[in-house]
Design a protein around this motif. Sequence first.
Motif, PDB file in Angstrom:
ATOM      1  N   THR A 110       0.054 -16.659   1.973  1.00 57.38           N
ATOM      2  CA  THR A 110       0.915 -15.628   2.609  1.00 57.38           C
ATOM      3  C   THR A 110       0.183 -14.661   3.404  1.00 57.38           C
ATOM      4  N   LEU A 111      -0.995 -14.064   2.833  1.00 59.52           N
ATOM      5  CA  LEU A 111      -1.476 -13.207   3.549  1.00 59.52           C
ATOM      6  C   LEU A 111      -2.083 -13.566   5.120  1.00 59.52           C
ATOM      7  N   GLN A 112      -2.604 -15.042   4.783  1.00 55.20           N
ATOM      8  CA  GLN A 112      -2.907 -15.607   5.994  1.00 55.20           C
ATOM      9  C   GLN A 112      -1.990 -15.612   7.125  1.00 55.20           C
ATOM     10  N   ARG A 113      -1.103 -16.128   6.902  1.00 53.49           N
ATOM     11  CA  ARG A 113       0.137 -16.496   7.507  1.00 53.49           C
ATOM     12  C   ARG A 113       0.433 -14.946   8.186  1.00 53.49           C
ATOM     13  N   LEU A 114       0.294 -14.085   7.422  1.00 53.32           N
ATOM     14  CA  LEU A 114       1.021 -12.671   8.007  1.00 53.32           C
ATOM     15  C   LEU A 114      -0.201 -12.123   9.046  1.00 53.32           C
ATOM     16  N   VAL A 115      -1.421 -12.335   8.551  1.00 56.62           N
ATOM     17  CA  VAL A 115      -2.251 -11.612   9.498  1.00 56.62           C
ATOM     18  C   VAL A 115      -2.388 -12.472  10.947  1.00 56.62           C
TER      19      VAL A 115
ATOM     20  N   GLN B 187       5.933  -5.688  12.959  1.00 60.80           N
ATOM     21  CA  GLN B 187       6.966  -5.467  12.085  1.00 60.80           C
ATOM     22  C   GLN B 187       6.720  -6.148  10.616  1.00 60.80           C
ATOM     23  N   SER B 188       5.772  -6.915  10.383  1.00 61.80           N
ATOM     24  CA  SER B 188       5.582  -7.743   9.440  1.00 61.80           C
ATOM     25  C   SER B 188       5.512  -6.805   7.922  1.00 61.80           C
ATOM     26  N   HIS B 189       5.388  -7.494   7.109  1.00 59.61           N
ATOM     27  CA  HIS B 189       5.146  -6.775   5.749  1.00 59.61           C
ATOM     28  C   HIS B 189       3.957  -6.174   5.538  1.00 59.61           C
ATOM     29  N   LEU B 190       3.102  -6.307   6.312  1.00 59.78           N
ATOM     30  CA  LEU B 190       1.611  -5.662   6.303  1.00 59.78           C
ATOM     31  C   LEU B 190       1.585  -4.666   7.222  1.00 59.78           C
ATOM     32  N   SER B 191       2.601  -4.444   8.064  1.00 60.57           N
ATOM     33  CA  SER B 191       2.400  -3.230   8.984  1.00 60.57           C
ATOM     34  C   SER B 191       2.353  -1.732   8.367  1.00 60.57           C
ATOM     35  N   GLU B 192       1.626  -0.988   9.204  1.00 64.56           N
ATOM     36  CA  GLU B 192       1.661   0.376   8.707  1.00 64.56           C
ATOM     37  C   GLU B 192       2.747   1.067   8.723  1.00 64.56           C
ATOM     38  N   THR B 193       3.302   1.843   7.809  1.00 61.25           N
ATOM     39  CA  THR B 193       4.608   2.738   7.967  1.00 61.25           C
ATOM     40  C   THR B 193       4.275   4.136   8.338  1.00 61.25           C
TER      41      THR B 193
ATOM     42  N   GLY C  58      -5.688   2.132   5.241  1.00 64.80           N
ATOM     43  CA  GLY C  58      -4.457   1.581   5.715  1.00 64.80           C
ATOM     44  C   GLY C  58      -3.839   0.655   4.927  1.00 64.80           C
ATOM     45  N   PHE C  59      -2.500   0.493   5.039  1.00 62.93           N
ATOM     46  CA  PHE C  59      -1.886  -0.343   3.931  1.00 62.93           C
ATOM     47  C   PHE C  59      -2.169  -1.860   4.166  1.00 62.93           C
ATOM     48  N   ARG C  60      -2.467  -2.326   5.294  1.00 61.58           N
ATOM     49  CA  ARG C  60      -2.706  -3.614   5.559  1.00 61.58           C
ATOM     50  C   ARG C  60      -3.921  -4.091   4.657  1.00 61.58           C
TER      51      ARG C  60
ATOM     52  N   LEU D 266     -12.090  -0.338  -9.421  1.00 61.70           N
ATOM     53  CA  LEU D 266     -10.652  -1.269  -9.444  1.00 61.70           C
ATOM     54  C   LEU D 266     -10.117  -1.432 -10.752  1.00 61.70           C
ATOM     55  N   GLN D 267     -10.657  -1.541 -11.777  1.00 64.46           N
ATOM     56  CA  GLN D 267     -10.231  -1.557 -13.084  1.00 64.46           C
ATOM     57  C   GLN D 267      -9.211  -0.452 -13.206  1.00 64.46           C
ATOM     58  N   GLU D 268      -9.803   0.765 -12.979  1.00 67.02           N
ATOM     59  CA  GLU D 268      -9.250   1.941 -13.254  1.00 67.02           C
ATOM     60  C   GLU D 268      -8.221   2.219 -12.243  1.00 67.02           C
ATOM     61  N   ARG D 269      -7.896   1.484 -11.555  1.00 65.61           N
ATOM     62  CA  ARG D 269      -6.870   1.831 -10.279  1.00 65.61           C
ATOM     63  C   ARG D 269      -7.230   3.061  -9.583  1.00 65.61           C
ATOM     64  N   LYS D 270      -8.696   3.353  -9.428  1.00 68.90           N
ATOM     65  CA  LYS D 270      -9.027   4.440  -8.637  1.00 68.90           C
ATOM     66  C   LYS D 270      -9.466   4.289  -7.219  1.00 68.90           C
ATOM     67  N   HIS D 271      -9.734   3.070  -6.918  1.00 72.53           N
ATOM     68  CA  HIS D 271     -10.094   2.640  -5.546  1.00 72.53           C
ATOM     69  C   HIS D 271      -9.205   2.952  -4.605  1.00 72.53           C
ATOM     70  N   PRO D 272      -9.660   3.347  -3.322  1.00 69.91           N
ATOM     71  CA  PRO D 272      -8.704   3.639  -2.336  1.00 69.91           C
ATOM     72  C   PRO D 272      -7.700   2.722  -1.889  1.00 69.91           C
ATOM     73  N   ALA D 273      -7.796   1.381  -2.043  1.00 70.03           N
ATOM     74  CA  ALA D 273      -6.785   0.530  -1.968  1.00 70.03           C
ATOM     75  C   ALA D 273      -5.599   0.638  -2.926  1.00 70.03           C
ATOM     76  N   TRP D 274      -6.159   0.842  -4.328  1.00 63.26           N
ATOM     77  CA  TRP D 274      -4.970   1.011  -5.226  1.00 63.26           C
ATOM     78  C   TRP D 274      -4.472   2.451  -4.982  1.00 63.26           C
ATOM     79  N   ARG D 275      -5.048   3.361  -4.620  1.00 57.48           N
ATOM     80  CA  ARG D 275      -4.493   4.693  -4.471  1.00 57.48           C
ATOM     81  C   ARG D 275      -3.411   4.456  -3.485  1.00 57.48           C
ATOM     82  N   ARG D 276      -3.757   3.869  -2.251  1.00 56.67           N
ATOM     83  CA  ARG D 276      -2.816   3.831  -1.230  1.00 56.67           C
ATOM     84  C   ARG D 276      -1.553   3.041  -1.507  1.00 56.67           C
ATOM     85  N   ILE D 277      -1.824   1.816  -2.294  1.00 56.81           N
ATOM     86  CA  ILE D 277      -0.248   1.394  -2.869  1.00 56.81           C
ATOM     87  C   ILE D 277       0.451   2.351  -3.689  1.00 56.81           C
TER      88      ILE D 277
END
Length: 702
Positions: free
Chosen positions: A169-174, A180-186, A199-201, A219-230
């Motif tokens: 799915t990720l590959q297809r969206l990229v 306007q895809s589900h990966l777009s920035e809001t 960035g969200f994507r 990552l484990q503690e969900r403190k990574h910037p990626a986790w924080r964004r979600i």
Amino acid sequence: MKNNTRNDSTPGAVTCFVTRVVQEKLAKLGITDEFDLLLHLPLRYEDETHLYPINDLPENRTVQVEGIIIHSEVMYRPRRQLVCQVEDGSGILFMRFLNFYGSQVKAYAAGTRVRLLGEARPGFFGVEMVHPKCRIVREGEPLADALTPIYPVAAGLASGTIRKLILQTLQRLVECGDPQSHLSETLPGTFLRHYRLQGFRDSIIFLHQPLPDASAALLQERKHPAWRRIKFDELLAQQLSMRLHYRQRRSQSAPLLLNKNKLTTALLQSLPFELTSGQKKALAEISRDLAASHPMQRLLQGDVGCGKTIVAALAMLQAVENDYQAALMAPTEILAEQHYQKLSGWLEPLLAPLGITIARLSGSQKKKQREGALADIAEGRAMLAVGTHALFQEQVEFDRLGLAIIDEQHRFGVHQRLALRMKGTHADAVPHQLMMSATPIPRTLSMSYYADLDVSVIDGLPPGRTEVTTKLVADTRRDEVTARIREACHAGKQAYWVCPLIEESEALQLKTAQETHETLSLTFQDLKIGLVHGRLSAREKSAVMESFKKGEIQLLVATTVIEVGVDVPNASLMVIEHAERMGLSQLHQLRGRVGRGAEASICILLYQKPLSTTAQERLRIIFEHNDGFEIARQDLRLRGPGEFLGARQSGVPMLRFADPEYDRDLLDDARTVAEELLRDHPEAANRHLHRWLGRKSEYLRV
Ligand code: ADP
Ligand code: MG
């Protein structure tokens, strides 16, 4: 958050690329479209990007090693097990399987090169891994170039299958590059920079395929910037929907209920006490809201016994001063009746000369009484109405309702609260609404789940209260307890004896209450004993409560019907049976029935062993703490927000990723960003809401 409101035929539905069977399994995981799939984030990661030498393995961590099996044997002592020795040039590691197939015995023959993933521990034979993940490899086989995500799974759908689906799915969206895809920035770029958000994507891609050098700990503690964004996005969606709701209510008009200081001042002057500073502050906030042209939507919080009822009464008078009606709704008949008595006592001397009456409504009322009350309310003779949820049934028509107050709001569902609010008869004006709760909601939770309300807090208790002493007593020492009760009652004190809660069956609960009453009547033949439970008619209940209040009854055997609101200051002792079965807020509420007079009060919690760990923890907390806010905080920690908030959750988006307490800083930012987006970028706000809540956000606008 359930996504069952989304439509399968939308372009993003997962339908387009998986079989029906897989689709059904995905649905069990709450995945119905591509966005759900992208948000199906790993529980944890396994690091298969490194190999560790056997003689230097870190402890308490899942690690990967590679070596050759030099010996393999099924052993029978102490029990049947497959034991293999793996050698990597630096040392030897024992791999042990307690459950295994014949095929594994064959496959793991001496001479085979394997990669193991597991936790190494000192074992019976030496350093060992029990049930590691074991894969046969060729020499020089490349290592993974990203951490391996491990996904929450459903029966028949392995983590690996889910991983493949997500990567496709990720590959297809990229590749499709749809803006306007589900990966777009809001979010507008300025916000990303200012609040230091990734960035969200990139965040989504990263969480599904983290780079090998990513910090496993972050990552484990969900403190990574990626986790924080979600988490930020999730909190933002929640804030947006609730603030939108709030704004919409604010754009409606409400009756102007000015503070005329006539009846309210008269009531204040007639009271035997002065308001505490906490009460004054809360009252001022409420009074100011009532005088505004949009409907108040305020939550009044304060610990058990802090005196919310008088604040409610004063607010009701402010409505009456402006010739509008006010209604007070309570969750139980006992409490409604008590409120009625209390309001009558305070207000009748002021209102009777003006020809104003107070109506009461309850489910168990006689038809004639009820009809009388309904007519009084409809024709505006009764300016005040007090009752149970009977107050918001269809037949109830107010002449001109200006203020609806809901006591112990956590006991009511969202729908019931909405129903009362809708009772305003003037189509163009919505009544003001005040909700009261003695179950304090920790600040972070109220910032998040109650973002559609303004909150007032009454700090502190009226002066002269004595702290209740709590005692934990094993059921085996009952005799000591009865001796103590007898002694106290003979000394003129009064006591509650609270029967065990039996959640499974109301009939059984009643039976237990009656039996307890019989047994205690035998034990205490020298005392006057009463019994109150939920099955008594309203009249019977109030008769019992009345004689308890008057001191005619010394020991009141009760079910948890007395949990909320009941106020008999002379009662200074309470025994709670099977306290281990009760929740923290329930125990705190029950205990709040004593300690209301000048007498030193005691609450005895009888418990039966064995205690579960949580029960033990609950008893410890209630024993150690008297402050409702602290108890609520601990309760939240024990149970998590979903259970803690109970009825509130129907209609409020719950959080999957973020934790308002843990992610407090993100919550603060999300609140600010929500306001800024709604003000300056409504289309971005809309897009964000739609992405996260789909149609659910419309439900919130009811
Ligand atoms: P809760 O906030 O738990 O609903 P109540 O409104 O039942 O508490 O008040 C508890 C008791 O305290 C009542 O008997 C009430 O009359 C009394 N009370 C309220 N305010 C004050 C005050 N400022 N000083 C003394 N007593 C007060
Ligand atoms: Mg109360």
